[in-house]
Design a protein around this motif. Structure first.
Motif, short mmCIF file in Angstrom:
data_model
loop_
_atom_site.label_atom_id
_atom_site.label_comp_id
_atom_site.label_asym_id
_atom_site.label_seq_id
_atom_site.Cartn_x
_atom_site.Cartn_y
_atom_site.Cartn_z
N ARG A 1 -0.45 0.80 -24.98
CA ARG A 1 -0.31 0.21 -23.96
C ARG A 1 -1.13 1.40 -23.15
O ARG A 1 -1.65 1.08 -22.26
N VAL A 2 -1.45 2.78 -23.48
CA VAL A 2 -2.23 4.02 -23.32
C VAL A 2 -4.17 3.60 -22.54
O VAL A 2 -4.40 4.03 -22.41
N VAL A 3 -3.94 3.03 -24.17
CA VAL A 3 -5.63 3.24 -24.87
C VAL A 3 -5.77 1.34 -23.39
O VAL A 3 -6.92 2.03 -22.63
N ALA A 4 -5.01 1.11 -23.06
CA ALA A 4 -5.41 0.00 -22.42
C ALA A 4 -5.67 0.55 -20.68
O ALA A 4 -5.38 -0.75 -20.15
N ALA A 5 -4.49 1.35 -20.85
CA ALA A 5 -4.72 1.95 -18.89
C ALA A 5 -5.62 2.82 -18.36
O ALA A 5 -5.99 2.79 -18.06
N LEU A 6 -6.00 3.42 -19.98
CA LEU A 6 -7.13 5.17 -19.63
C LEU A 6 -8.28 3.98 -19.98
O LEU A 6 -9.48 4.50 -19.63
N THR A 7 -8.60 2.87 -20.39
CA THR A 7 -10.29 2.45 -20.92
C THR A 7 -10.62 1.93 -19.88
O THR A 7 -12.43 2.30 -19.45
N PRO A 8 -9.94 1.50 -18.18
CA PRO A 8 -10.78 0.99 -17.50
C PRO A 8 -11.75 2.31 -16.28
O PRO A 8 -12.13 2.65 -15.67
N ARG A 9 -10.73 3.52 -17.29
CA ARG A 9 -11.04 5.29 -16.73
C ARG A 9 -12.79 5.15 -17.10
O ARG A 9 -12.25 6.54 -16.56
N LYS A 10 -13.02 4.74 -18.09
CA LYS A 10 -13.75 5.38 -18.93
C LYS A 10 -15.03 6.16 -18.05
O LYS A 10 -15.83 6.84 -18.92
N GLU A 11 -15.56 4.77 -17.06
CA GLU A 11 -17.26 5.84 -16.27
C GLU A 11 -16.39 6.90 -15.18
O GLU A 11 -17.36 7.80 -15.37
N LEU A 12 -15.08 7.31 -15.00
CA LEU A 12 -15.12 8.30 -14.32
C LEU A 12 -15.00 9.41 -15.30
O LEU A 12 -15.50 9.87 -14.55
N TYR A 13 -14.41 8.95 -16.57
CA TYR A 13 -14.49 10.23 -17.78
C TYR A 13 -16.21 10.30 -18.15
O TYR A 13 -16.16 11.76 -17.71
N VAL B 1 -16.58 16.86 -22.56
CA VAL B 1 -17.97 17.02 -23.03
C VAL B 1 -18.55 16.39 -24.05
O VAL B 1 -19.11 15.80 -24.08
N ALA B 2 -17.87 16.75 -25.05
CA ALA B 2 -18.05 16.29 -27.04
C ALA B 2 -17.86 14.55 -26.22
O ALA B 2 -18.21 14.19 -27.09
N LEU B 3 -16.25 14.34 -25.54
CA LEU B 3 -15.84 13.58 -25.88
C LEU B 3 -16.90 11.81 -25.21
O LEU B 3 -17.02 11.36 -25.07
N TRP B 4 -17.66 11.84 -24.02
CA TRP B 4 -18.00 11.68 -22.64
C TRP B 4 -19.19 11.71 -22.39
O TRP B 4 -20.35 11.20 -21.24
#
Length: 231
Positions: free
Chosen positions: A208-220, A113-116
């Motif tokens: 690589r992890v940042v690049a892979a997970l950034t597109p999931r930001k809206e989901l988070y 919750v703090a992050l997103w």
């Protein structure tokens, strides 16, 4: 004892898959990593984890599949020879399991919750997260490198989310929760953990992890908002 018939169903960049991998490596167990596309789940995954349909899943010979990362860590510790990953003292064993559960439940939810989120919900969650990190930091034995003392053990593995992935999520979200000023001992531990030779063999490249997970930001963000709505 080594057993080449060990397979781990996982995916790239997952902190819970890392838990299972590092446990296997610390015990010296050869294994095959089967990388899953979670957007197109394989029949293998659906067959062996029909309840949650998530990774990691450990396959050991013809035994039934083992699911859930910390359950896998405990199984690996008991099923294979090698350095023990759990404290031998019953009280220390129970305490390690308590703090692992604290990380995945109370601490994990407030972090998310703090992050997103933003506004009052974010501010309250950030305060709670920092207080929880202080509690976790207090479990570090004074003068020792790891929660397990001089060697990585179960609690270090359980908390590895903080050591590597927290910084990734902080970068993506633009929120800082863990700092050297507020939690110097925990930050030192994170550096020690990620620098360990065995850990480095199965810790994914940060960029690589940042690049892979950034597109999931809206989901988070949507998951975090749902958490707030259910409080």
């Amino acid at each position: 004892m080594s057993d080449p018939a060990v397979k781990l169903i996982g995916c790239f960049g997952s902190p819970v898959v890392h838990r299972a991998e590092v446990a296997l490596r610390l015990k010296g167990v050869p294994y095959e990593l089967i990388t899953e596309d979670l957007n197109n789940k394989s029949e293998l995954l659906l067959k062996h984890n029909p309840v949650h349909q998530k990774v990691p899943v450990l396959l050991h010979g013809d035994r039934p599949a083992i699911c859930e990362s910390l359950v896998i860590v405990e199984y690996v510790n008991e099923a294979f020879d090698g350095p023990t990953l759990m404290p031998s003292d019953p009280l220390a064993h129970a305490t390690a399991r308590f703090w692992a559960s604290f990380m995945d439940n109370e601490c994990g939810e407030s972090m998310w919750v703090a992050l997103w989120t933003d506004g009052k919900a974010q501010a309250a969650a950030a305060r709670e997260t920092k207080a929880n990190l202080t509690l976790i930091e207090g479990q570090l034995p004074k003068g020792k490198r790891f929660f397990g003392g001089d060697a990585i053990n179960y609690l270090d593995i359980a908390l590895s989310w903080i050591a590597h992935w927290m910084g990734v999520f902080e970068e993506i979200s633009g929120v800082r929760l863990l700092t050297k000023e507020e939690h110097p001992a925990l930050c030192r531990w994170a550096c020690e953990y990620t620098a360990d030779e065995t850990v480095r063999q199965c810790i994914p490249d940060r960029d690589r992890v940042v690049a892979a997970l950034t597109p999931r930001k809206e989901l988070y963000i949507s998951i975090a908002k749902a958490m707030v709505a259910h409080e």
